[in-house]
Motif scaffolding. Structure first.
Motif, mmCIF file in Angstrom:
data_model
loop_
_atom_site.group_PDB
_atom_site.id
_atom_site.type_symbol
_atom_site.label_atom_id
_atom_site.label_comp_id
_atom_site.label_asym_id
_atom_site.label_seq_id
_atom_site.Cartn_x
_atom_site.Cartn_y
_atom_site.Cartn_z
ATOM 1 N N ILE A 96 0.853 -1.189 0.000
ATOM 2 C CA ILE A 96 0.000 0.000 0.000
ATOM 3 C C ILE A 96 0.889 1.239 0.000
ATOM 4 C CG2 ILE A 96 -1.768 1.277 1.275
ATOM 5 C CD1 ILE A 96 -2.540 -1.381 2.646
ATOM 6 N N VAL A 97 0.629 2.145 -0.931
ATOM 7 C CA VAL A 97 1.423 3.369 -1.051
ATOM 8 C C VAL A 97 0.577 4.545 -0.571
ATOM 9 C CG1 VAL A 97 2.656 4.880 -2.655
ATOM 10 C CG2 VAL A 97 2.714 2.395 -2.985
ATOM 11 N N GLU A 98 1.003 5.140 0.544
ATOM 12 C CA GLU A 98 0.238 6.238 1.150
ATOM 13 C C GLU A 98 1.087 7.473 1.314
ATOM 14 O OE1 GLU A 98 -3.058 6.513 3.523
ATOM 15 O OE2 GLU A 98 -2.521 4.707 4.654
ATOM 16 N N ASP A 99 0.432 8.617 1.270
ATOM 17 C CA ASP A 99 1.144 9.878 1.480
ATOM 18 C C ASP A 99 1.626 10.041 2.912
ATOM 19 O OD1 ASP A 99 -1.460 10.074 2.441
ATOM 20 O OD2 ASP A 99 -1.905 11.998 1.509
ATOM 21 N N ILE A 100 0.717 9.790 3.867
ATOM 22 C CA ILE A 100 1.060 10.100 5.259
ATOM 23 C C ILE A 100 0.302 9.178 6.216
ATOM 24 C CG2 ILE A 100 -0.743 11.887 5.449
ATOM 25 C CD1 ILE A 100 1.266 13.536 7.122
ATOM 26 N N VAL A 101 0.962 8.799 7.270
ATOM 27 C CA VAL A 101 0.268 8.127 8.378
ATOM 28 C C VAL A 101 0.319 9.083 9.553
ATOM 29 C CG1 VAL A 101 0.232 6.200 9.968
ATOM 30 C CG2 VAL A 101 0.752 5.792 7.597
ATOM 31 N N ARG A 133 1.621 11.315 16.667
ATOM 32 C CA ARG A 133 0.153 11.379 16.659
ATOM 33 C C ARG A 133 -0.497 9.989 16.617
ATOM 34 N NH1 ARG A 133 -3.641 15.358 15.990
ATOM 35 N NH2 ARG A 133 -4.296 14.441 14.010
ATOM 36 N N ARG A 134 0.297 8.952 16.555
ATOM 37 C CA ARG A 134 -0.207 7.599 16.310
ATOM 38 C C ARG A 134 -1.179 7.117 17.391
ATOM 39 N NH1 ARG A 134 2.692 4.727 13.025
ATOM 40 N NH2 ARG A 134 2.833 6.796 12.202
ATOM 41 N N ILE A 135 -2.336 6.633 16.954
ATOM 42 C CA ILE A 135 -3.305 5.985 17.843
ATOM 43 C C ILE A 135 -3.317 4.496 17.544
ATOM 44 C CG2 ILE A 135 -5.757 5.763 18.433
ATOM 45 C CD1 ILE A 135 -6.086 8.737 17.718
ATOM 46 N N ALA A 136 -3.421 4.164 16.246
ATOM 47 C CA ALA A 136 -3.468 2.751 15.838
ATOM 48 C C ALA A 136 -2.096 2.107 16.031
ATOM 49 C CB ALA A 136 -3.872 2.669 14.372
ATOM 50 N N GLU A 137 -2.122 0.907 16.545
ATOM 51 C CA GLU A 137 -0.849 0.195 16.747
ATOM 52 C C GLU A 137 -0.757 -0.991 15.796
ATOM 53 O OE1 GLU A 137 -0.822 -0.537 20.926
ATOM 54 O OE2 GLU A 137 -0.650 1.612 21.315
ATOM 55 N N PHE A 146 9.984 9.781 5.536
ATOM 56 C CA PHE A 146 10.465 10.728 6.543
ATOM 57 C C PHE A 146 9.537 10.720 7.747
ATOM 58 C CE2 PHE A 146 11.393 12.404 2.336
ATOM 59 C CZ PHE A 146 12.736 12.773 2.422
ATOM 60 N N GLU A 147 10.138 10.853 8.910
ATOM 61 C CA GLU A 147 9.328 11.112 10.097
ATOM 62 C C GLU A 147 9.225 12.631 10.228
ATOM 63 O OE1 GLU A 147 9.547 10.041 14.707
ATOM 64 O OE2 GLU A 147 10.310 8.465 13.382
ATOM 65 N N ILE A 148 7.999 13.138 10.412
ATOM 66 C CA ILE A 148 7.838 14.603 10.509
ATOM 67 C C ILE A 148 7.161 14.973 11.828
ATOM 68 C CG2 ILE A 148 7.769 15.015 8.002
ATOM 69 C CD1 ILE A 148 4.659 15.399 8.388
ATOM 70 N N PRO A 149 7.332 16.218 12.275
ATOM 71 C CA PRO A 149 6.698 16.653 13.527
ATOM 72 C C PRO A 149 5.190 16.817 13.366
ATOM 73 C CG PRO A 149 7.895 18.467 12.517
ATOM 74 C CD PRO A 149 8.185 17.255 11.678
ATOM 75 N N ASP A 150 4.516 17.060 14.465
ATOM 76 C CA ASP A 150 3.060 17.199 14.485
ATOM 77 C C ASP A 150 2.642 18.566 13.968
ATOM 78 O OD1 ASP A 150 0.393 17.107 14.936
ATOM 79 O OD2 ASP A 150 0.517 17.195 17.123
#
Ligand code: IMP
Length: 186
Positions: A96-101, A133-137, A146-150
């Motif tokens: 699955i190719v997604e823009d952002i989680v 911001r992650r809720i789902a585990e 990239f990991e980005i800030p909130d």
């Protein structure tokens, strides 16, 4: 449009360089296997087209459209399928190719839905990860750009009220833009 952006978080060069690295990794990992890239519309479209051009293994693509946000910048927690895949994924290797989680609720819903269709494997490739911001585990996120800030970001597929997807970089909008009227809101 560029004047509406107060800060560029990721430049076009940084994004393209990272995509080349991800594509190299994906090409190695799926070498000799079938591969179906499932692009999540609309945000994932730029990422998909750049990523697939860098892959040097055979693969197919398909699309799903999902809506998880309303017109604003906060997650509603409600995920709706607007358009389903054309192909059966049973026995296939699906990426699955997604823009952002962000909270991960969308990706979590999507992976549960697709897993029920019994693919040979299922993994996620996301360009941006707002991990704080992650809720789902337990998301099967195998590739992260990239990991980005909130912060609420636009560009490179990501929109604010359907606009700014075409920016070749990822940036933050000026505060005053958020209260502006946009003609494309759902
Ligand atoms: P999640 O369900 O909270 O992980 O949200 C995922 C979806 O929300 C993404 O596919 C985007 O469409 C949207 N989204 C999350 N964060 C941003 C952002 O910073 N800018 C634009 N869209 C976002």
């Amino acid at each position: 449009m560029y004047e509406d952006v107060s800060e560029v978080l990721l430049t076009e060069e940084q994004i393209q360089q990272r995509i080349r690295e991800l594509a190299e990794q994906i090409s190695a990992d799926y070498k000799g296997k079938d591969l179906l890239l499932v692009c999540v519309l609309k945000g994932g479209i730029l990422f998909l087209t750049d990523l697939m051009r860098q892959l040097d293994i055979p693969h197919a693509i398909d699309f799903m459209a999902i809506s998880s946000y309303g017109a604003g910048t906060e997650s509603s927690g409600v995920v709706r399928i607007l358009m389903d895949l054309n192909t059966s994924i049973e026995g296939k290797n699906v990426l699955i190719v997604e823009d952002i989680v962000d909270t991960g609720l969308t990706a979590s819903y999507l992976t549960r839905l697709l897993r029920a269709r019994r693919p040979a494997s299922l993994a996620l490739c996301v360009l941006l990860d707002k991990r704080v911001r992650r809720i789902a585990e337990d998301l099967p996120v195998r590739y992260i750009g990239f990991e980005i800030p909130d912060r609420f970001v636009v560009g490179y597929g990501l929109d604010y009220r359907q606009v700014y997807r075409n920016l070749p970089f990822v940036g933050v909008l000026r505060e005053e833009v958020l209260s502006r009227d946009f003609p494309y809101s759902p």
